[in-house]
Design an enzyme around this catalytic site. Structure first.
Site, PDB file in Angstrom:
ATOM      1  N   TYR A  27       5.795  -0.984  -1.390  1.00  0.00           N
ATOM      2  CA  TYR A  27       4.470  -1.345  -0.871  1.00  0.00           C
ATOM      3  C   TYR A  27       3.368  -0.606  -1.636  1.00  0.00           C
ATOM      4  CZ  TYR A  27       0.416  -0.502   2.154  1.00  0.00           C
ATOM      5  OH  TYR A  27      -0.860  -0.341   2.632  1.00  0.00           O
ATOM      6  N   SER A 109      -8.314   5.605   5.462  1.00  0.00           N
ATOM      7  CA  SER A 109      -8.365   4.142   5.538  1.00  0.00           C
ATOM      8  C   SER A 109      -8.480   3.660   6.983  1.00  0.00           C
ATOM      9  CB  SER A 109      -7.082   3.570   4.924  1.00  0.00           C
ATOM     10  OG  SER A 109      -6.930   2.206   5.252  1.00  0.00           O
ATOM     11  N   GLN A 130     -13.079   4.893   5.392  1.00  0.00           N
ATOM     12  CA  GLN A 130     -13.167   3.578   4.747  1.00  0.00           C
ATOM     13  C   GLN A 130     -13.104   2.489   5.801  1.00  0.00           C
ATOM     14  OE1 GLN A 130      -9.973   1.567   4.376  1.00  0.00           O
ATOM     15  NE2 GLN A 130     -11.259  -0.177   3.833  1.00  0.00           N
ATOM     16  N   TYR A 132     -12.824  -1.577   6.777  1.00  0.00           N
ATOM     17  CA  TYR A 132     -12.609  -3.002   6.536  1.00  0.00           C
ATOM     18  C   TYR A 132     -13.337  -3.728   7.654  1.00  0.00           C
ATOM     19  CZ  TYR A 132      -8.690  -2.588   3.203  1.00  0.00           C
ATOM     20  OH  TYR A 132      -7.904  -2.350   2.101  1.00  0.00           O
ATOM     21  N   THR A 158     -15.150  -1.385   2.078  1.00  0.00           N
ATOM     22  CA  THR A 158     -14.347  -2.096   1.068  1.00  0.00           C
ATOM     23  C   THR A 158     -14.678  -3.574   1.118  1.00  0.00           C
ATOM     24  OG1 THR A 158     -12.618  -0.448   1.147  1.00  0.00           O
ATOM     25  CG2 THR A 158     -11.989  -2.610   0.307  1.00  0.00           C
ATOM     26  N   ARG A 167       1.742  -9.385  -2.096  1.00  0.00           N
ATOM     27  CA  ARG A 167       2.686  -8.587  -2.889  1.00  0.00           C
ATOM     28  C   ARG A 167       4.070  -9.121  -2.541  1.00  0.00           C
ATOM     29  NH1 ARG A 167      -1.164  -5.161  -0.888  1.00  0.00           N
ATOM     30  NH2 ARG A 167       0.130  -4.845   0.943  1.00  0.00           N
ATOM     31  N   LYS A 254     -17.030  -0.317  -2.064  1.00  0.00           N
ATOM     32  CA  LYS A 254     -15.818  -0.203  -2.896  1.00  0.00           C
ATOM     33  C   LYS A 254     -15.224  -1.566  -3.197  1.00  0.00           C
ATOM     34  CE  LYS A 254     -11.213   1.904  -2.811  1.00  0.00           C
ATOM     35  NZ  LYS A 254     -10.312   0.784  -2.524  1.00  0.00           N
ATOM     36  N   HIS A 278      -8.934  -2.804  -6.497  1.00  0.00           N
ATOM     37  CA  HIS A 278      -8.005  -2.473  -5.420  1.00  0.00           C
ATOM     38  C   HIS A 278      -6.635  -2.089  -5.980  1.00  0.00           C
ATOM     39  CE1 HIS A 278      -8.286  -2.958  -0.916  1.00  0.00           C
ATOM     40  NE2 HIS A 278      -7.028  -2.626  -1.019  1.00  0.00           N
ATOM     41  N   ARG A 281      -4.159  -5.017  -6.575  1.00  0.00           N
ATOM     42  CA  ARG A 281      -3.473  -5.546  -5.389  1.00  0.00           C
ATOM     43  C   ARG A 281      -4.160  -6.776  -4.821  1.00  0.00           C
ATOM     44  NH1 ARG A 281      -0.108  -1.413  -3.339  1.00  0.00           N
ATOM     45  NH2 ARG A 281      -0.415  -1.729  -1.126  1.00  0.00           N
TER      46      ARG A 281
HETATM   47  C1  LIG Z   1      -0.535   1.695  -0.925  1.00  0.00           C
HETATM   48  C2  LIG Z   1      -1.985   1.389  -1.094  1.00  0.00           C
HETATM   49  C3  LIG Z   1      -2.760   1.138   0.026  1.00  0.00           C
HETATM   50  C4  LIG Z   1      -4.125   0.909  -0.108  1.00  0.00           C
HETATM   51  N1  LIG Z   1      -4.887   0.731   1.019  1.00  0.00           N
HETATM   52  C5  LIG Z   1      -6.228   0.606   0.887  1.00  0.00           C
HETATM   53  C6  LIG Z   1      -7.045   0.555   2.037  1.00  0.00           C
HETATM   54  O1  LIG Z   1      -6.570   0.636   3.166  1.00  0.00           O
HETATM   55  N2  LIG Z   1      -8.379   0.440   1.851  1.00  0.00           N
HETATM   56  C7  LIG Z   1      -8.940   0.366   0.602  1.00  0.00           C
HETATM   57  O2  LIG Z   1     -10.160   0.261   0.473  1.00  0.00           O
HETATM   58  N3  LIG Z   1      -8.189   0.422  -0.501  1.00  0.00           N
HETATM   59  C8  LIG Z   1      -6.853   0.555  -0.387  1.00  0.00           C
HETATM   60  N4  LIG Z   1      -6.079   0.648  -1.511  1.00  0.00           N
HETATM   61  C9  LIG Z   1      -6.720   0.696  -2.833  1.00  0.00           C
HETATM   62  C10 LIG Z   1      -7.015   2.160  -3.215  1.00  0.00           C
HETATM   63  O3  LIG Z   1      -8.013   2.684  -2.371  1.00  0.00           O
HETATM   64  C11 LIG Z   1      -7.482   2.287  -4.665  1.00  0.00           C
HETATM   65  O4  LIG Z   1      -8.528   1.377  -4.906  1.00  0.00           O
HETATM   66  C12 LIG Z   1      -6.350   2.035  -5.663  1.00  0.00           C
HETATM   67  O5  LIG Z   1      -5.155   2.604  -5.192  1.00  0.00           O
HETATM   68  C13 LIG Z   1      -6.695   2.631  -7.006  1.00  0.00           C
HETATM   69  O6  LIG Z   1      -5.696   2.382  -7.924  1.00  0.00           O
HETATM   70  P1  LIG Z   1      -4.521   3.434  -8.277  1.00  0.00           P
HETATM   71  O7  LIG Z   1      -3.547   3.383  -7.168  1.00  0.00           O
HETATM   72  O8  LIG Z   1      -3.974   2.896  -9.545  1.00  0.00           O
HETATM   73  O9  LIG Z   1      -5.159   4.810  -8.408  1.00  0.00           O
HETATM   74  C14 LIG Z   1      -4.706   0.876  -1.395  1.00  0.00           C
HETATM   75  C15 LIG Z   1      -3.921   1.112  -2.521  1.00  0.00           C
HETATM   76  C16 LIG Z   1      -2.576   1.377  -2.373  1.00  0.00           C
HETATM   77  C17 LIG Z   1      -1.755   1.664  -3.610  1.00  0.00           C
END
Ligand SMILES: Cc1cc2nc3c(=O)[nH]c(=O)nc-3n(C[C@H](O)[C@H](O)[C@H](O)COP(=O)(O)O)c2cc1C
Length: 381
Positions: A27, A109, A130, A132, A158, A167, A254, A278, A281
């Site tokens: 995940y 988050s 953060q 949503y 966000t 995913r 963001k 993100h 993702r």
């Molecule tokens: C497992 C996971 C969960 C995430 N959950 C959130 C989230 O809840 N809210 C959000 O704004 N971004 C979320 N993101 C995005 C991260 O805040 C961030 O933008 C991203 O991980 C940056 O890339 P990196 O993992 O390569 O450093 C998530 C990323 C990952 C990997």
């Protein structure tokens, strides 16, 4: 491998892979669809070469800066991570403690396991929250009020998750919260006793901010299904205005990847944007964050603080992003793997690795302060 012999983020990733159940490890590691954008985030960073400079006195080096006007020991923030507390029990609290001990902000988050109140009570120093925006605006208002009551020092809105990118591994692994009890999951968890113990000892096993607050959450069995039913595809700039009107503190937008959007964001009264896809993702096929950064920084860097995330795995990557116009960086997976590998100590290790790598990269590019990093450190051609 023990923490003492860990040399880089990749080592932490490898330990986390062995300690964290597959569904949660996958995940965190995965990107959406064919993962092109996930890969591009790394590939485009690695392609940027640094200028090796010599015979410059770099005996005094300074990694400290200000983020949103507050002093920070490093140009770094821990990004919001949904289900952080499923990588390690009480993961959000542990990561927040490690961040604050290192003198940098932590972002909780909306989709965390520990609630805003859990983290505030356990940590005692202000963190970022953060948000949503979900369909139920009354609930969103109450979340913002809870963040204010917990003295959160910034709200990170966000904006790149109006609908959820898929995913594939989450579908295959039957990713649910709490985990679905299948034979494969039971066997997997049984082989990860340290993880299981940490989760058992943790204060919560489901979404701390939402449980008991959001109607209908009990009746869906997959994260994607629930997220899709709650997240609001109608989200617009008008909602940013509304959030601005109900949150008087610092606001960060963001998930900006386009110059036009960055210009609009700069008009909202927000203090900062995060150039981000993100972590690869969401929109598969979107450009890497680092390739989008220079144009955005050029267009709005004078009007609004520009932060960056996506693919940072080394201190050299932080240097690259700062050189291309970012004021500071967020990290996601780099600290998630530290957390999965060794809890608070693992997150501290991840931050320390990045700080030391950044420090050496500064020295070898002839840079004395992170505040003076600019394009001159990038090698041309
Ligand atoms: C497992 C996971 C969960 C995430 N959950 C959130 C989230 O809840 N809210 C959000 O704004 N971004 C979320 N993101 C995005 C991260 O805040 C961030 O933008 C991203 O991980 C940056 O890339 P990196 O993992 O390569 O450093 C998530 C990323 C990952 C990997």
């Amino acid at each position: 491998m023990s923490l003492a012999t860990v040399t880089c983020i990749e080592d932490l990733r490898e330990i986390a892979r062995r300690r964290v159940p597959r569904a949660f490890f996958d995940y965190a590691a995965a990107g959406s669809y064919s993962q092109q954008t996930l890969r591009a985030n790394r590939e485009d960073l690695e392609r940027i070469k640094l200028r090796q400079r010599v015979l410059i006195d770099v005996s005094q080096r300074d990694l400290a800066t200000r983020i949103l006007g507050e002093p920070a020991q490093l140009p770094l923030v821990l990004a919001p991570i949904g289900l952080c507390g499923m990588q390690h029990g009480d993961g959000e609290i542990l990561a927040c403690r490690a961040a604050h001990a290192a003198g940098i902000p932590f972002t909780l988050s909306t989709m965390s396991i520990c609630s805003i109140e859990d983290v505030a009570q356990a940590v005692g120093t202000p963190f970022w929250f953060q948000l949503y925006v979900m369909r139920d605006r009354g609930f969103i208002r109450s979340l913002v009020e809870r963040a204010a009551a917990a003295k959160c020092s910034a709200l990170v809105l966000t904006v790149d998750l109006q609908v959820l990118g898929q995913r594939h591994c989450d579908v295959r692994n039957g990713m649910t919260v709490p985990p679905r009890i299948t034979l494969a999951n039971v066997i997997d968890v049984a082989s990860k006793p340290a993880w299981a113990l940490s989760i058992l000892r943790g204060r919560r096993k489901t979404f701390g901010n939402l449980a008991g607050h959001v109607h209908g959450m009990e009746n869906v069995n997959s994260l994607a299904q629930w997220t899709n039913s709650q997240f609001d595809p109608a989200l617009s700039w008008k909602d940013v205005e509304w959030i601005r009107s109900i949150w008087s503190g610092k606001l960060v937008l963001k998930g900006i990847l386009d110059v036009e959007d960055a210009k609009a964001a700069a008009q909202t009264g927000a203090q900062a944007i995060v150039v981000s896809n993100h972590g690869g993702r969401q929109l598969d096929g979107a450009p890497s964050s680092i390739s989008a950064l220079p144009r955005i920084a050029e267009a709005v860097g004078g009007d609004i603080e520009v932060m960056f995330d996506g693919g940072i795995r080394t201190g050299q990557d932080i240097l690259r992003a700062l050189a291309l116009g970012a004021h500071s960086c967020m990290i996601g997976r780099s600290y998630v793997w530290g957390l999965g590998a060794a809890g608070e100590e693992g997150v501290a290790k991840a931050i320390d690795i990045l700080a030391k790598e950044l420090d050496v990269a500064m020295a070898l590019t002839g840079t004395r302060s992170v505040r003076e990093l600019e394009r001159g450190v990038i090698a041309q051609g």
